[in-house]
Design a protein around this motif. Structure first.
Motif, PDB file in Angstrom:
ATOM      1  N   ALA A 190      10.389 -15.222 -11.168  1.00 58.38           N
ATOM      2  CA  ALA A 190      10.020 -14.467  -9.957  1.00 58.38           C
ATOM      3  C   ALA A 190      11.091 -14.522  -8.867  1.00 58.38           C
ATOM      4  CB  ALA A 190       8.690 -14.984  -9.408  1.00 58.38           C
ATOM      5  N   HIS A 191      11.910 -15.552  -8.869  1.00 55.35           N
ATOM      6  CA  HIS A 191      12.945 -15.720  -7.849  1.00 55.35           C
ATOM      7  C   HIS A 191      14.241 -16.177  -8.505  1.00 55.35           C
ATOM      8  CE1 HIS A 191       9.973 -15.300  -4.654  1.00 55.35           C
ATOM      9  NE2 HIS A 191       9.191 -16.035  -5.419  1.00 55.35           N
ATOM     10  N   LYS A 192      15.360 -15.729  -7.974  1.00 54.93           N
ATOM     11  CA  LYS A 192      16.664 -16.063  -8.537  1.00 54.93           C
ATOM     12  C   LYS A 192      17.009 -17.540  -8.364  1.00 54.93           C
ATOM     13  CE  LYS A 192      21.455 -14.506  -8.413  1.00 54.93           C
ATOM     14  NZ  LYS A 192      22.371 -13.499  -7.881  1.00 54.93           N
ATOM     15  N   HIS A 193      16.699 -18.087  -7.205  1.00 56.54           N
ATOM     16  CA  HIS A 193      17.132 -19.446  -6.886  1.00 56.54           C
ATOM     17  C   HIS A 193      16.020 -20.463  -7.125  1.00 56.54           C
ATOM     18  CE1 HIS A 193      19.946 -16.909  -4.535  1.00 56.54           C
ATOM     19  NE2 HIS A 193      20.782 -17.674  -5.221  1.00 56.54           N
ATOM     20  N   LYS A 194      16.424 -21.575  -7.743  1.00 57.49           N
ATOM     21  CA  LYS A 194      15.542 -22.701  -8.014  1.00 57.49           C
ATOM     22  C   LYS A 194      16.165 -23.941  -7.386  1.00 57.49           C
ATOM     23  CE  LYS A 194      14.880 -19.740 -11.568  1.00 57.49           C
ATOM     24  NZ  LYS A 194      15.172 -18.362 -11.291  1.00 57.49           N
ATOM     25  N   THR A 195      15.501 -25.079  -7.522  1.00 57.26           N
ATOM     26  CA  THR A 195      16.026 -26.355  -7.037  1.00 57.26           C
ATOM     27  C   THR A 195      16.081 -27.317  -8.215  1.00 57.26           C
ATOM     28  OG1 THR A 195      14.981 -25.958  -4.893  1.00 57.26           O
ATOM     29  CG2 THR A 195      15.693 -28.199  -5.360  1.00 57.26           C
ATOM     30  N   ILE A 196      17.212 -28.023  -8.317  1.00 60.27           N
ATOM     31  CA  ILE A 196      17.365 -29.016  -9.377  1.00 60.27           C
ATOM     32  C   ILE A 196      17.623 -30.377  -8.758  1.00 60.27           C
ATOM     33  CG2 ILE A 196      19.855 -28.646  -9.700  1.00 60.27           C
ATOM     34  CD1 ILE A 196      19.312 -29.016 -12.765  1.00 60.27           C
ATOM     35  N   ALA A 197      17.011 -31.385  -9.343  1.00 54.70           N
ATOM     36  CA  ALA A 197      17.274 -32.775  -8.950  1.00 54.70           C
ATOM     37  C   ALA A 197      18.075 -33.423 -10.070  1.00 54.70           C
ATOM     38  CB  ALA A 197      15.969 -33.529  -8.727  1.00 54.70           C
ATOM     39  N   THR A 198      19.159 -34.085  -9.678  1.00 54.49           N
ATOM     40  CA  THR A 198      20.004 -34.835 -10.608  1.00 54.49           C
ATOM     41  C   THR A 198      20.168 -36.240 -10.038  1.00 54.49           C
ATOM     42  OG1 THR A 198      22.025 -34.082  -9.489  1.00 54.49           O
ATOM     43  CG2 THR A 198      21.237 -32.763 -11.370  1.00 54.49           C
ATOM     44  N   LEU A 199      20.859 -37.085 -10.778  1.00 57.56           N
ATOM     45  CA  LEU A 199      21.087 -38.454 -10.320  1.00 57.56           C
ATOM     46  C   LEU A 199      22.564 -38.671 -10.031  1.00 57.56           C
ATOM     47  CD1 LEU A 199      18.759 -40.240 -12.850  1.00 57.56           C
ATOM     48  CD2 LEU A 199      18.373 -39.934 -10.398  1.00 57.56           C
ATOM     49  N   ARG A 200      22.835 -39.175  -8.828  1.00 57.36           N
ATOM     50  CA  ARG A 200      24.209 -39.505  -8.435  1.00 57.36           C
ATOM     51  C   ARG A 200      24.676 -40.749  -9.200  1.00 57.36           C
ATOM     52  NH1 ARG A 200      25.027 -37.613  -2.645  1.00 57.36           N
ATOM     53  NH2 ARG A 200      23.080 -36.588  -2.122  1.00 57.36           N
ATOM     54  N   ALA A 201      25.964 -41.035  -9.112  1.00 60.25           N
ATOM     55  CA  ALA A 201      26.531 -42.196  -9.802  1.00 60.25           C
ATOM     56  C   ALA A 201      25.857 -43.500  -9.384  1.00 60.25           C
ATOM     57  CB  ALA A 201      28.038 -42.277  -9.552  1.00 60.25           C
ATOM     58  N   ASP A 202      25.405 -43.585  -8.111  1.00 58.42           N
ATOM     59  CA  ASP A 202      24.749 -44.819  -7.655  1.00 58.42           C
ATOM     60  C   ASP A 202      23.253 -44.840  -7.971  1.00 58.42           C
ATOM     61  OD1 ASP A 202      23.587 -43.094  -5.793  1.00 58.42           O
ATOM     62  OD2 ASP A 202      24.493 -44.073  -4.039  1.00 58.42           O
ATOM     63  N   GLY A 203      22.768 -43.800  -8.673  1.00 63.97           N
ATOM     64  CA  GLY A 203      21.361 -43.738  -9.062  1.00 63.97           C
ATOM     65  C   GLY A 203      20.456 -43.044  -8.072  1.00 63.97           C
ATOM     66  N   SER A 204      20.961 -42.707  -6.891  1.00 58.78           N
ATOM     67  CA  SER A 204      20.128 -42.011  -5.913  1.00 58.78           C
ATOM     68  C   SER A 204      20.000 -40.536  -6.298  1.00 58.78           C
ATOM     69  CB  SER A 204      20.720 -42.162  -4.509  1.00 58.78           C
ATOM     70  OG  SER A 204      21.995 -41.540  -4.436  1.00 58.78           O
ATOM     71  N   PRO A 205      18.921 -39.886  -5.862  1.00 55.66           N
ATOM     72  CA  PRO A 205      18.705 -38.489  -6.250  1.00 55.66           C
ATOM     73  C   PRO A 205      19.577 -37.523  -5.454  1.00 55.66           C
ATOM     74  CG  PRO A 205      16.925 -39.251  -4.844  1.00 55.66           C
ATOM     75  CD  PRO A 205      17.808 -40.438  -5.098  1.00 55.66           C
TER      76      PRO A 205
ATOM     77  N   GLU B 269      20.707 -21.566 -10.243  1.00 55.84           N
ATOM     78  CA  GLU B 269      20.113 -20.449 -10.973  1.00 55.84           C
ATOM     79  C   GLU B 269      19.876 -20.918 -12.392  1.00 55.84           C
ATOM     80  OE1 GLU B 269      22.534 -16.936 -10.601  1.00 55.84           O
ATOM     81  OE2 GLU B 269      22.832 -17.293  -8.458  1.00 55.84           O
ATOM     82  N   ALA B 270      18.765 -20.527 -12.971  1.00 55.34           N
ATOM     83  CA  ALA B 270      18.420 -20.900 -14.342  1.00 55.34           C
ATOM     84  C   ALA B 270      17.838 -19.680 -15.035  1.00 55.34           C
ATOM     85  CB  ALA B 270      17.415 -22.050 -14.346  1.00 55.34           C
TER      86      ALA B 270
ATOM     87  N   ASP C  50      17.588 -16.658 -25.374  1.00 58.18           N
ATOM     88  CA  ASP C  50      17.611 -16.987 -26.803  1.00 58.18           C
ATOM     89  C   ASP C  50      16.783 -18.228 -27.128  1.00 58.18           C
ATOM     90  OD1 ASP C  50      19.348 -14.801 -27.306  1.00 58.18           O
ATOM     91  OD2 ASP C  50      21.081 -16.037 -26.770  1.00 58.18           O
ATOM     92  N   GLY C  51      15.623 -18.355 -26.492  1.00 59.97           N
ATOM     93  CA  GLY C  51      14.725 -19.468 -26.772  1.00 59.97           C
ATOM     94  C   GLY C  51      15.047 -20.761 -26.051  1.00 59.97           C
ATOM     95  N   ASP C  52      16.079 -20.727 -25.213  1.00 61.01           N
ATOM     96  CA  ASP C  52      16.475 -21.925 -24.470  1.00 61.01           C
ATOM     97  C   ASP C  52      16.325 -21.712 -22.975  1.00 61.01           C
ATOM     98  OD1 ASP C  52      17.405 -23.738 -26.498  1.00 61.01           O
ATOM     99  OD2 ASP C  52      19.174 -22.461 -26.748  1.00 61.01           O
ATOM    100  N   LEU C  53      16.214 -22.800 -22.239  1.00 57.20           N
ATOM    101  CA  LEU C  53      16.346 -22.804 -20.790  1.00 57.20           C
ATOM    102  C   LEU C  53      17.778 -23.238 -20.520  1.00 57.20           C
ATOM    103  CD1 LEU C  53      15.407 -22.784 -17.831  1.00 57.20           C
ATOM    104  CD2 LEU C  53      14.580 -25.124 -18.188  1.00 57.20           C
ATOM    105  N   VAL C  54      18.544 -22.388 -19.824  1.00 59.22           N
ATOM    106  CA  VAL C  54      19.950 -22.680 -19.555  1.00 59.22           C
ATOM    107  C   VAL C  54      20.226 -22.567 -18.062  1.00 59.22           C
ATOM    108  CG1 VAL C  54      20.745 -21.959 -21.839  1.00 59.22           C
ATOM    109  CG2 VAL C  54      20.663 -20.293 -19.991  1.00 59.22           C
ATOM    110  N   PHE C  55      21.182 -23.364 -17.602  1.00 54.43           N
ATOM    111  CA  PHE C  55      21.612 -23.280 -16.215  1.00 54.43           C
ATOM    112  C   PHE C  55      23.067 -23.701 -16.148  1.00 54.43           C
ATOM    113  CE2 PHE C  55      18.823 -26.931 -16.878  1.00 54.43           C
ATOM    114  CZ  PHE C  55      19.657 -28.008 -16.635  1.00 54.43           C
TER     115      PHE C  55
END
Length: 162
Positions: free
Chosen positions: A38-53, A59-60, A64-69
């Motif tokens: 429904a919308h082009k932009h999403k939010t992703i959370a990843t982990l920094r090198a020190d473990g903090s979010p 965009e995702a 072909d049957g996969d979720l890609v970003f």
């Protein structure tokens, strides 16, 4: 059927694709995909090198049957995912309209591990190995919060909260 990928220490492990979710729970997967599409932009959370979010816009797509970003060359979220592949992806959030709360489509989340693949022009491209899919919405009377979630191990589950 989940596809096999090379995991840590060179051990083959099963990868859960978006197509696996669609096959297991087509109606649920359709609702979740609708929220992401429904919308082009999403939010992703990843982990920094020190473990903090770290939270980043992204965009995702379902392809072909996969979720890609992807990630631009040199972006921190790409570096985060190459170091620690765990992620949480959130659909765009829209507020329920006063008086029409039952029409609120809700929000969706997908968590998993990102596998790096070759992107265009030096960019990072990742394919999701899905560990959980969540759809949070209201019941038809808009009196209860409904949380539905799917995992490869337990299938689709649902709780309702006042």
């Amino acid at each position: 059927m989940p596809q096999s990928v090379m995991g840590p220490a060179g051990i083959m492990s099963a990868m859960t694709t978006w197509q696996d979710v669609e096959r297991a729970e087509p109606e649920f997967a359709g609702r979740v995909r609708g929220l992401f599409d429904a919308h082009k932009h999403k939010t992703i959370a990843t982990l920094r090198a020190d473990g903090s979010p770290r939270i980043s816009g992204i965009e995702a797509q379902f392809a072909d049957g996969d979720l890609v970003f992807g990630s631009m060359p040199g972006a921190r979220k790409g570096a985060d995912l190459r170091r620690d592949p765990r992620f949480a992806l959130h659909s765009a959030t829209v507020d329920p309209v006063d008086g029409a709360e039952a029409d609120w489509p809700g929000e969706a989340k997908i968590t998993g591990r990102a596998t790096a693949t070759e992107g265009e022009k030096g960019s990072d491209r990742f394919v999701a190995d899905i560990t959980e899919v969540v759809h949070t919405h209201l019941d038809p009377k808009a009196t209860l919060l409904v949380v539905e979630w799917w995992t490869p191990a337990h299938g689709l589950r649902r709780v309702e909260r006042e």
